[in-house]
Design an enzyme around this catalytic site. Structure first.
Site, PDB file in Angstrom:
ATOM      1  N   SER A  14       0.987  -1.386   0.035  1.00  0.00           N
ATOM      2  CA  SER A  14      -0.182  -0.287   0.211  1.00  0.00           C
ATOM      3  C   SER A  14       1.082   1.271   0.468  1.00  0.00           C
ATOM      4  O   SER A  14       0.206   2.201   0.360  1.00  0.00           O
ATOM      5  CB  SER A  14      -0.944  -0.094   0.636  1.00  0.00           C
ATOM      6  OG  SER A  14      -0.035  -0.063   2.509  1.00  0.00           O
ATOM      7  N   ASN A  29      -2.204  -2.096  13.715  1.00  0.00           N
ATOM      8  CA  ASN A  29      -3.555  -2.197  13.422  1.00  0.00           C
ATOM      9  C   ASN A  29      -3.753  -0.817  14.035  1.00  0.00           C
ATOM     10  O   ASN A  29      -5.287   0.133  13.780  1.00  0.00           O
ATOM     11  CB  ASN A  29      -4.030  -3.266  13.853  1.00  0.00           C
ATOM     12  CG  ASN A  29      -3.422  -4.535  13.160  1.00  0.00           C
ATOM     13  OD1 ASN A  29      -2.751  -4.822  12.267  1.00  0.00           O
ATOM     14  ND2 ASN A  29      -4.063  -6.077  13.644  1.00  0.00           N
ATOM     15  N   THR A  33     -40.307  25.309 -10.904  1.00  0.00           N
ATOM     16  CA  THR A  33     -40.994  24.314 -10.494  1.00  0.00           C
ATOM     17  C   THR A  33     -40.943  22.999 -11.400  1.00  0.00           C
ATOM     18  O   THR A  33     -41.476  23.215 -12.703  1.00  0.00           O
ATOM     19  CB  THR A  33     -42.000  24.067  -9.035  1.00  0.00           C
ATOM     20  OG1 THR A  33     -42.910  24.422 -10.102  1.00  0.00           O
ATOM     21  CG2 THR A  33     -41.790  24.807  -7.900  1.00  0.00           C
ATOM     22  N   HIS A  34     -40.737  21.931 -11.816  1.00  0.00           N
ATOM     23  CA  HIS A  34     -40.282  21.344 -12.179  1.00  0.00           C
ATOM     24  C   HIS A  34     -39.859  21.619 -13.627  1.00  0.00           C
ATOM     25  O   HIS A  34     -39.749  21.370 -14.811  1.00  0.00           O
ATOM     26  CB  HIS A  34     -42.143  20.482 -13.194  1.00  0.00           C
ATOM     27  CG  HIS A  34     -43.003  20.629 -11.713  1.00  0.00           C
ATOM     28  ND1 HIS A  34     -42.796  18.838 -10.924  1.00  0.00           N
ATOM     29  CD2 HIS A  34     -43.633  21.252 -11.192  1.00  0.00           C
ATOM     30  CE1 HIS A  34     -44.228  18.664 -10.440  1.00  0.00           C
ATOM     31  NE2 HIS A  34     -44.621  20.068  -9.969  1.00  0.00           N
ATOM     32  N   SER A  86     -13.895  24.999 -28.204  1.00  0.00           N
ATOM     33  CA  SER A  86     -13.780  23.913 -29.036  1.00  0.00           C
ATOM     34  C   SER A  86     -12.776  23.234 -29.046  1.00  0.00           C
ATOM     35  O   SER A  86     -12.212  24.483 -30.552  1.00  0.00           O
ATOM     36  CB  SER A  86     -15.386  23.964 -29.497  1.00  0.00           C
ATOM     37  OG  SER A  86     -14.993  23.446 -30.264  1.00  0.00           O
ATOM     38  N   LYS A 116     -17.885  28.383 -30.199  1.00  0.00           N
ATOM     39  CA  LYS A 116     -18.358  27.566 -28.928  1.00  0.00           C
ATOM     40  C   LYS A 116     -17.712  27.958 -27.077  1.00  0.00           C
ATOM     41  O   LYS A 116     -16.097  28.506 -27.693  1.00  0.00           O
ATOM     42  CB  LYS A 116     -17.932  26.474 -28.453  1.00  0.00           C
ATOM     43  CG  LYS A 116     -18.748  25.244 -29.621  1.00  0.00           C
ATOM     44  CD  LYS A 116     -20.374  25.147 -29.322  1.00  0.00           C
ATOM     45  CE  LYS A 116     -20.557  24.513 -28.005  1.00  0.00           C
ATOM     46  NZ  LYS A 116     -20.600  22.816 -28.388  1.00  0.00           N
ATOM     47  N   ASN A 127     -17.976  26.657 -23.747  1.00  0.00           N
ATOM     48  CA  ASN A 127     -18.279  25.698 -23.245  1.00  0.00           C
ATOM     49  C   ASN A 127     -18.055  25.455 -21.521  1.00  0.00           C
ATOM     50  O   ASN A 127     -17.499  25.862 -20.779  1.00  0.00           O
ATOM     51  CB  ASN A 127     -17.673  24.847 -23.042  1.00  0.00           C
ATOM     52  CG  ASN A 127     -18.319  23.765 -24.725  1.00  0.00           C
ATOM     53  OD1 ASN A 127     -19.334  24.298 -24.643  1.00  0.00           O
ATOM     54  ND2 ASN A 127     -16.759  23.228 -25.822  1.00  0.00           N
ATOM     55  N   GLU A 178     -20.014  20.423 -15.510  1.00  0.00           N
ATOM     56  CA  GLU A 178     -20.099  19.884 -16.410  1.00  0.00           C
ATOM     57  C   GLU A 178     -19.237  18.395 -15.400  1.00  0.00           C
ATOM     58  O   GLU A 178     -19.659  17.185 -14.934  1.00  0.00           O
ATOM     59  CB  GLU A 178     -19.928  19.014 -18.087  1.00  0.00           C
ATOM     60  CG  GLU A 178     -20.760  20.495 -18.223  1.00  0.00           C
ATOM     61  CD  GLU A 178     -20.465  20.185 -19.184  1.00  0.00           C
ATOM     62  OE1 GLU A 178     -20.301  19.159 -20.664  1.00  0.00           O
ATOM     63  OE2 GLU A 178     -20.761  21.048 -20.725  1.00  0.00           O
ATOM     64  N   TYR A 186      -9.110  -6.510  12.898  1.00  0.00           N
ATOM     65  CA  TYR A 186      -8.636  -6.400  11.888  1.00  0.00           C
ATOM     66  C   TYR A 186      -8.774  -7.575  11.238  1.00  0.00           C
ATOM     67  O   TYR A 186      -8.402  -8.500  11.171  1.00  0.00           O
ATOM     68  CB  TYR A 186      -7.130  -5.863  12.181  1.00  0.00           C
ATOM     69  CG  TYR A 186      -6.065  -5.356  10.718  1.00  0.00           C
ATOM     70  CD1 TYR A 186      -6.937  -3.468  10.704  1.00  0.00           C
ATOM     71  CD2 TYR A 186      -5.392  -5.803  10.182  1.00  0.00           C
ATOM     72  CE1 TYR A 186      -6.360  -3.471   9.441  1.00  0.00           C
ATOM     73  CE2 TYR A 186      -5.103  -5.183   8.632  1.00  0.00           C
ATOM     74  CZ  TYR A 186      -5.010  -4.474   9.064  1.00  0.00           C
ATOM     75  OH  TYR A 186      -4.492  -3.765   7.199  1.00  0.00           O
ATOM     76  N   GLN A 236      -6.945  -2.248   4.640  1.00  0.00           N
ATOM     77  CA  GLN A 236      -6.080  -1.381   3.955  1.00  0.00           C
ATOM     78  C   GLN A 236      -6.789  -0.685   2.656  1.00  0.00           C
ATOM     79  O   GLN A 236      -6.626   0.857   1.953  1.00  0.00           O
ATOM     80  CB  GLN A 236      -5.404  -2.604   2.907  1.00  0.00           C
ATOM     81  CG  GLN A 236      -4.298  -1.179   2.542  1.00  0.00           C
ATOM     82  CD  GLN A 236      -2.587  -2.712   2.161  1.00  0.00           C
ATOM     83  OE1 GLN A 236      -2.050  -2.586   3.247  1.00  0.00           O
ATOM     84  NE2 GLN A 236      -2.772  -3.188   0.586  1.00  0.00           N
TER      85      GLN A 236
END
Ligand code: ARG
Length: 461
Positions: free
Chosen positions: A23, A110, A155-156, A277, A283, A285, A290, A317, A322
């Site tokens: 690790s 541990n 709303t909606h 773009s 463009k 963006n 996003e 443990y 890990q």
């Protein structure tokens, strides 16, 4: 190759085992916290008479040196260094000789790893909360600056009633205040030191977990050695807090994205906070918006992955644990970059308030005001709703302006016309917490006070 367990083993580990189980490639990030834990442990061993003060000094000096070596990148890692804890201990022993070999007395990886990771998570959740405060500050400043500007409330995603832009921005800021709350609550709950729990059962040696906890700045020591070495609920909670925060950011991102369209045209992005773009020269963006939305999915994955890892693990443990680190590191890195990017985007974007107001000024947006105007004159609301609904339907079906029909209506008439004037409707939202100028002025004050209070609660904010 020397492992931490070579005494019991005749042969060394297979390279594939090391490749699979190591690790170090990701947990070297815990080096500073591992060293902090070791320092506290060594001081505890000295207090308990297990190390002489001289031995303690030698080990602490070696730990200082290793810290420097890690900071300047000169610490050499070996293939046999399974994790950062192994690497630090190996180097300390090489530097300090026999006293270094005593450092691990009464300790297991541990309790050691649980301690380092708690120190790390505790600090970093505070860091995330600090970045949330920055975003909230931006939202608050933009709300103050928005003044009397208004837009359609939806709303909606259908135009519903006009709301002040400040009200809309602060809606997101209040949601973030609950994220700050959650991060701090998780931090408080996890503020427990595992050191002294050993591998699972404590120790026969004169260790004092409470004193070590205090040394490390934890609020308390563990109550149960099995629990503290094996539960990672604090990581799961932190991941949940981050995932939900990410979802809140994603909702903001979604609106920025929508508002930046030509169709809405409510918001213009600053050049530094938008992308172009490669093919279409016209463009601009909203990639940040996003990505923030996309990252929320990843953060949910980090959380659910860990929850699945924890499910069904017997005490105490297990090496499965890990797997707690990578999802947390990932979530932490993603959320902190997302917070920085969204703060920059929102601080620099232009709100196109004339477009917003034009969209909100449709007389149909004031239909609820017409119904409430009738209620103020004694009519039951259901009846008022039916009358105004019929006038709206008539207007839409026969293409007659609503104003004309309202003026001609026996129950409404010229007096009610004023409600359909641009900008009037939003001023009629006067109840506390509502979307009009009177309650929003109070809300801006209340939010500023909340922000100040949270700044005092968030460490180093
Ligand atoms: N790298 C390990 C982890 O993160 C350290 C603990 C190893 N403990 C053990 N008993 N093998 O969990």
């Amino acid at each position: 190759m020397t492992t931490l367990w070579h005494g019991r083993f005749e042969g060394g580990p297979a390279p594939e085992l090391l490749a699979f189980s190591e690790s170090l490639s990701f947990d070297r990030r815990l080096a500073g916290d591992d060293i902090a834990g070791s320092r506290a442990h060594v001081r505890g061993l000295v207090r308990g008479g297990i190390l002489t003060p001289q031995e303690g000094t030698v080990v602490l000096t070696a730990l200082d040196r290793v810290e420097v070596e890690i900071a300047d990148g000169t610490l050499e890692f070996l293939p046999s260094d399974e994790d950062v804890h192994t690497a630090v201990e190996r180097r300390v022993t090489a530097l300090a000789g026999e006293p270094g070999a005593k450092m691990h007395t009464g300790r297991s990886r541990n309790d050691q790893v649980a301690t380092a990771f708690r120190l790390f998570v505790k600090r970093e959740l505070g860091m995330v909360a600090g970045k949330v405060l920055v975003l909230q500050e931006v939202l608050h400043a933009r709300a103050v600056e928005a003044g009397a500007a208004y837009l359609p409330g939806y709303t909606h995603l259908q135009r519903a009633q006009p709301v002040l832009l400040a009200h809309h921005l602060l809606a997101h800021a209040w949601a973030l205040a609950r994220d700050v709350d959650r991060l701090l609550a998780t931090r408080k709950r996890m503020d427990v030191s595992p050191l002294g729990a050993g591998a699972l059962a404590g120790s026969s040696l004169p260790l004092d977990p409470a004193a070590v906890a205090e040394d490390l700045g934890f609020a308390a020591a563990f109550d149960n050695s099995l629990d503290v070495t094996s539960d990672r609920d604090f990581v799961a909670e932190g991941l949940f807090d981050i995932a939900l925060l990410g979802i809140h950011l994603s909702r903001i991102g979604e609106e920025v994205w929508l508002w930046a369209t030509d169709e809405f045209g409510f918001l213009r992005l600053d050049d530094a906070w938008s992308t172009g773009s490669s093919m279409m020269p016209q463009k601009k963006n909203p990639d940040i918006a996003e990505l923030v939305r996309g990252k929320a999915g990843r953060l949910i994955g980090d959380l659910t992955g860990l929850l699945a890892t924890l499910k069904g693990l017997p005490l105490a443990y297990n090496r499965d644990l890990q797997e707690d680190k990578e999802p947390f590191f990932d979530a932490l890195d993603q959320i902190s970059r997302a917070l920085d990017a969204l703060s920059g985007l929102l601080a620099t974007a232009t709100f196109v308030t004339d477009r917003m107001q034009a969209a909100a000024d449709s007389p149909y947006s004031a239909a609820t005001d017409l119904a409430e105007w009738l209620v103020e004159r004694g009519m039951p609301f259901r009846e008022a709703h039916t009358i105004v609904g019929a006038v709206v339907r008539d207007s839409l079906e026969r293409h007659v302006p609503l104003t004309e029909l309202v003026a001609a209506h026996p129950a409404l008439g010229d007096d009610a016309l004023e409600l359909l004037e641009p900008g009037v409707s939003v001023t009629r939202r006067t109840t506390p917490g509502g979307a009009g100028p009177v309650p929003v002025a109070a809300q801006i004050e209340a939010f500023a006070a909340r922000l100040q209070a949270d700044k005092a609660r968030v460490p180093h904010a």
